[in-house]
Design a protein around this motif. Structure first.
Motif: not given
Length: 120
Positions: A86-109
């Motif tokens: 949800y943070l990724y979907l609502l996030g600004t470009e900077k937030t999306k980039r940070e979450i992508e760099e964390m590589k947490v979504l595939p691992e958490l999924y």
């Protein structure tokens, strides 16, 4: 179209209209009233599931009653995945980039699905 406001999300699950502390990391999001309510509901679920008051919701080190460990881990993994999604979907470009760099979504999924399958 519903108007969106800018909010800054802390690791404690607070949504602030402005960053209040330069020492904290914030995820910047753009959310409508309904989206903000949904995010607050997810945080409330996470806090209700959290067995240690004050533990950062994004912390990978959580402690649970061992007798219910698998249940809580599965529920926690699913909630954390939903929060980051949800943070990724609502996030600004900077937030999306940070979450992508964390590589947490595939691992958490993967973690949430693996643990949920074990609980079933």
């Amino acid at each position: 179209m519903e108007q969106k406001g800018t909010f800054y999300v802390t690791a404690k699950g607070d949504l602030e209209p402005l960053p209040t502390d330069d020492h904290l990391h914030y995820f910047e999001i753009q959310a409508s009233y309904d989206e903000k309510q949904q995010l607050e509901h997810l945080f409330a679920q996470m806090h209700a599931n959290n067995k240690q008051e004050g533990l950062d919701i994004f912390s990978p080190k959580r402690h649970f009653s061992e007798s219910h460990a698998e249940y809580h881990r599965g529920k926690d993994s699913k909630l954390v995945y939903e929060l980051f999604r949800y943070l990724y979907l609502l996030g600004t470009e900077k937030t999306k980039r940070e979450i992508e760099e964390m590589k947490v979504l595939p691992e958490l999924y993967e973690a949430s699905h693996d643990t949920i399958e074990k609980v079933k």
